[in-house]
Design an enzyme around this catalytic site. Structure first.
Site, PDB file in Angstrom:
ATOM      1  N   ILE A 105     -28.708  55.797  75.251  1.00  0.00           N
ATOM      2  CA  ILE A 105     -28.324  57.115  75.772  1.00  0.00           C
ATOM      3  C   ILE A 105     -26.860  57.434  75.470  1.00  0.00           C
ATOM      4  O   ILE A 105     -26.405  58.551  75.665  1.00  0.00           O
ATOM      5  CB  ILE A 105     -28.643  57.197  77.278  1.00  0.00           C
ATOM      6  CG1 ILE A 105     -30.093  56.783  77.529  1.00  0.00           C
ATOM      7  CG2 ILE A 105     -28.411  58.573  77.860  1.00  0.00           C
ATOM      8  CD1 ILE A 105     -31.148  57.594  76.768  1.00  0.00           C
ATOM      9  N   GLY A 106     -26.096  56.459  75.021  1.00  0.00           N
ATOM     10  CA  GLY A 106     -24.741  56.781  74.557  1.00  0.00           C
ATOM     11  C   GLY A 106     -23.686  55.761  74.898  1.00  0.00           C
ATOM     12  O   GLY A 106     -23.070  55.179  74.024  1.00  0.00           O
ATOM     13  N   SER A 107     -23.460  55.526  76.203  1.00  0.00           N
ATOM     14  CA  SER A 107     -22.349  54.634  76.538  1.00  0.00           C
ATOM     15  C   SER A 107     -22.796  53.178  76.452  1.00  0.00           C
ATOM     16  O   SER A 107     -23.951  52.838  76.732  1.00  0.00           O
ATOM     17  CB  SER A 107     -21.829  54.938  77.938  1.00  0.00           C
ATOM     18  OG  SER A 107     -22.858  54.846  78.888  1.00  0.00           O
ATOM     19  N   GLU A 158     -18.918  55.380  73.360  1.00  0.00           N
ATOM     20  CA  GLU A 158     -18.149  56.157  74.350  1.00  0.00           C
ATOM     21  C   GLU A 158     -16.988  55.387  75.001  1.00  0.00           C
ATOM     22  O   GLU A 158     -16.634  55.643  76.148  1.00  0.00           O
ATOM     23  CB  GLU A 158     -19.079  56.727  75.443  1.00  0.00           C
ATOM     24  CG  GLU A 158     -20.142  57.667  74.884  1.00  0.00           C
ATOM     25  CD  GLU A 158     -21.074  58.274  75.950  1.00  0.00           C
ATOM     26  OE1 GLU A 158     -20.648  58.452  77.099  1.00  0.00           O
ATOM     27  OE2 GLU A 158     -22.222  58.574  75.594  1.00  0.00           O
ATOM     28  N   ARG A 189     -18.984  54.129  92.214  1.00  0.00           N
ATOM     29  CA  ARG A 189     -18.300  54.800  91.108  1.00  0.00           C
ATOM     30  C   ARG A 189     -17.686  56.105  91.574  1.00  0.00           C
ATOM     31  O   ARG A 189     -18.325  56.892  92.265  1.00  0.00           O
ATOM     32  CB  ARG A 189     -19.297  55.120  89.999  1.00  0.00           C
ATOM     33  CG  ARG A 189     -19.193  54.236  88.783  1.00  0.00           C
ATOM     34  CD  ARG A 189     -20.130  54.739  87.706  1.00  0.00           C
ATOM     35  NE  ARG A 189     -19.687  56.020  87.145  1.00  0.00           N
ATOM     36  CZ  ARG A 189     -18.692  56.155  86.293  1.00  0.00           C
ATOM     37  NH1 ARG A 189     -18.011  55.100  85.896  1.00  0.00           N
ATOM     38  NH2 ARG A 189     -18.367  57.340  85.818  1.00  0.00           N
ATOM     39  N   ASP A 273     -25.683  66.039  76.449  1.00  0.00           N
ATOM     40  CA  ASP A 273     -26.171  65.597  77.754  1.00  0.00           C
ATOM     41  C   ASP A 273     -26.139  66.710  78.787  1.00  0.00           C
ATOM     42  O   ASP A 273     -25.125  67.389  78.939  1.00  0.00           O
ATOM     43  CB  ASP A 273     -25.286  64.441  78.268  1.00  0.00           C
ATOM     44  CG  ASP A 273     -25.499  63.164  77.479  1.00  0.00           C
ATOM     45  OD1 ASP A 273     -26.652  62.857  77.160  1.00  0.00           O
ATOM     46  OD2 ASP A 273     -24.497  62.482  77.191  1.00  0.00           O
ATOM     47  N   GLU A 337     -34.880  59.622  82.775  1.00  0.00           N
ATOM     48  CA  GLU A 337     -35.210  58.474  83.620  1.00  0.00           C
ATOM     49  C   GLU A 337     -36.685  58.484  83.925  1.00  0.00           C
ATOM     50  O   GLU A 337     -37.212  59.504  84.355  1.00  0.00           O
ATOM     51  CB  GLU A 337     -34.456  58.568  84.942  1.00  0.00           C
ATOM     52  CG  GLU A 337     -33.062  58.063  84.825  1.00  0.00           C
ATOM     53  CD  GLU A 337     -32.428  57.712  86.162  1.00  0.00           C
ATOM     54  OE1 GLU A 337     -33.147  57.563  87.170  1.00  0.00           O
ATOM     55  OE2 GLU A 337     -31.200  57.590  86.176  1.00  0.00           O
ATOM     56  N   HIS A 366     -29.886  50.655  86.276  1.00  0.00           N
ATOM     57  CA  HIS A 366     -29.074  50.559  87.496  1.00  0.00           C
ATOM     58  C   HIS A 366     -29.014  49.145  88.061  1.00  0.00           C
ATOM     59  O   HIS A 366     -28.353  48.907  89.070  1.00  0.00           O
ATOM     60  CB  HIS A 366     -29.600  51.525  88.561  1.00  0.00           C
ATOM     61  CG  HIS A 366     -29.456  52.956  88.123  1.00  0.00           C
ATOM     62  ND1 HIS A 366     -30.456  53.625  87.470  1.00  0.00           N
ATOM     63  CD2 HIS A 366     -28.411  53.804  88.184  1.00  0.00           C
ATOM     64  CE1 HIS A 366     -30.042  54.848  87.179  1.00  0.00           C
ATOM     65  NE2 HIS A 366     -28.801  54.983  87.587  1.00  0.00           N
TER      66      HIS A 366
HETATM   67  N1  GLN Z   1     -24.101  59.797  77.243  1.00  0.00           N
HETATM   68  C1  GLN Z   1     -23.944  59.497  78.644  1.00  0.00           C
HETATM   69  C2  GLN Z   1     -23.883  57.996  78.824  1.00  0.00           C
HETATM   70  O1  GLN Z   1     -24.558  57.311  78.106  1.00  0.00           O
HETATM   71  C3  GLN Z   1     -25.084  60.066  79.413  1.00  0.00           C
HETATM   72  C4  GLN Z   1     -25.064  59.719  80.865  1.00  0.00           C
HETATM   73  C5  GLN Z   1     -25.746  60.729  81.714  1.00  0.00           C
HETATM   74  O2  GLN Z   1     -26.177  61.766  81.237  1.00  0.00           O
HETATM   75  N2  GLN Z   1     -25.820  60.473  82.990  1.00  0.00           N
HETATM   76  O3  GLN Z   1     -23.202  57.491  79.691  1.00  0.00           O
END
Ligand code: GLN
Length: 429
Positions: A105-107, A158, A189, A273, A337, A366
């Site tokens: 998803i990216g990070s 990221e 967080r 996103d 999700e 999570h």
């Molecule tokens: N690109 C973001 C990540 O990977 C997406 C997170 C999100 O949309 N909650 O952290």
């Protein structure tokens, strides 16, 4: 959801802070309101007069160029052509991905060293060159790591982002920042939401250098990574002198500029996103469209309205109850999700004749628990009983920034192995 106090904001000038009220200031205002309510001639009181004068005064927050660009937006700017099913065929040809492409998803994990590098830069202890060099090394390692794991569509990780909204706020014009206005985001967080003070604009590319560098490290496809206009708006403190819709469109144009620059720089898959899309849905269902979705969905569409059909637009969002609207974002692929929801959402997608390709998260990020290959294969088989094989992506539930390295590696390896098993089953069918 309200930061504690304005008292320790030493960098913001009074010109701005005189308009703000965090928790302590709100309490003071409540007290003042109580006192005013008891006074017959409250209009003459100093507190009242001061507040009235403040809001009657001119605020320097307009940008003519932004107004001009917004008024130049036409119907066509919201519409990608050709229609999605035709784009899907073009993209398959261009991207040459296997069945059930794997991605994230990216990070990637924001380990201590990543945060330390950012803090050192912010405190002026290292130069911009040192800060960038560190992140580039992280990106190069992350790309190599993903190649070794065997993922199909890679991300840069990221590492340069503190938070997916604060980062874009800092890079765009029209935002203000606090030093200490933290609010809780999830669990332990916290984030510092940026404040929208004026018309929002982008004066230079924000993510292009990182994405291009990441792409230069691999022959695989690098996915550009942006936060969408509705999420930037919903996780910022909005201004009160213009509508939410106008702010969303201003941010939409800024993100569109970034999308076009990424495409021009050779990035062929771009994720926008919209994690917070549902957060401002009005309480009354009857107002969902008229008051919100009828501008929120177009604000997203605006971002992708000017690109080639071959460029694939992904989004990450959630959509219980608004399935049709999510499809109407006209993205090519959506990840969401699903690992904790028993896949009931897929029935809702089918009932609504959902067209977007889907990546229902196959494991929950999570917790540090590593999903087994069997478990992921099982989830994929269940999905395939209901989803056209041509439309299924394989990815985790969400970004991996809060995870550690060992479980990330183990989980992603299992995810790739599971995708391969299910591909094999498709071939023998
Ligand atoms: N690109 C973001 C990540 O990977 C997406 C997170 C999100 O949309 N909650 O952290």
């Amino acid at each position: 959801h309200v930061p504690y106090t304005l008292k320790h904001e030493t960098k913001l000038s009074q010109e701005f802070t005189s308009y703000f009220a965090f928790a302590e200031e709100k309490l003071a205002e409540l007290k003042e309101l109580g006192q005013l309510a008891d006074q017959d001639n409250y209009q003459e009181s100093e507190v009242y007069q001061k507040n009235k004068a403040l809001f009657a005064g001119e605020r320097d927050c307009h940008n003519e160029e932004v107004t001009k660009r917004l008024s130049g937006v036409i119907e066509k700017d919201y519409i990608r052509l050709p229609k999605r099913s035709e784009r899907q065929a073009l993209q398959k040809k261009e991207l040459k991905l296997p069945e059930f492409p794997t991605t994230t998803i990216g990070s990637f994990p924001q380990t201590k060293d990543v945060k330390a590098n950012r803090s050192a830069f912010r405190r002026g202890e290292i130069s911009k060159e040192e800060y960038v060099a560190f992140n580039k090394k992280k990106i190069a390692d992350c790309v190599k790591w993903q190649e070794e794991i065997g993922l199909d569509v890679l991300v840069h990780g990221e590492y340069e982002r503190n938070d997916m909204v604060e980062y874009f706020g800092e890079a765009l014009g029209g935002f203000l920042f606090t030093e200490k206005a933290w609010v809780q985001s999830s669990g332990t967080r916290c984030v510092k939401p940026p404040i929208i003070w004026g018309d929002v604009y982008r004066d230079k590319p924000i993510t292009v250098e990182w994405s291009v560098y990441a792409q230069s490290q691999t022959d695989k496809i690098m996915k550009g990574m942006l936060t969408g206009p509705v999420t930037i708006l919903n996780w910022s403190f909005p201004r009160e002198d213009v509508s939410l819709k106008e702010m969303a469109y201003q941010i939409g144009i800024a993100i569109r500029d970034e999308v076009c620059d990424l495409e021009a720089a050779g990035i062929r898959v771009i994720q926008i996103d919209e994690a917070a899309l549902k957060e401002k849905l009005p309480i009354r269902r009857a107002e969902w469209h008229s008051e919100y979705l009828d501008w929120a969905i177009p604000a997203f569409r605006l971002c992708a309205g000017k690109i080639r059909p071959e460029t694939q637009i992904h989004t990450h969002s959630e959509f219980n109850e608004i399935v049709k609207d999510i499809d109407n974002m006209d993205a090519d692929v959506i990840s969401f999700e699903a690992s904790r929801s028993n896949l009931t959402i897929i029935d809702a997608l089918n009932a609504a004749h959902f067209e977007t390709e889907v990546g229902p998260g196959v494991y929950d990020i999570h917790s540090p628990r590593v999903p087994s290959v069997d478990e992921i294969v099982d989830a994929l088989r269940k999905m395939l009983a209901k989803i056209d094989p041509d439309k299924l992506w394989v990815n985790p539930d969400c970004g991996l920034k809060t995870r550690g390295i060992p479980e990330t590696e183990a989980s992603l390896k299992n995810l790739v192995a599971a995708a391969k098993i299910v591909r094999g089953e498709l071939e023998t069918k």
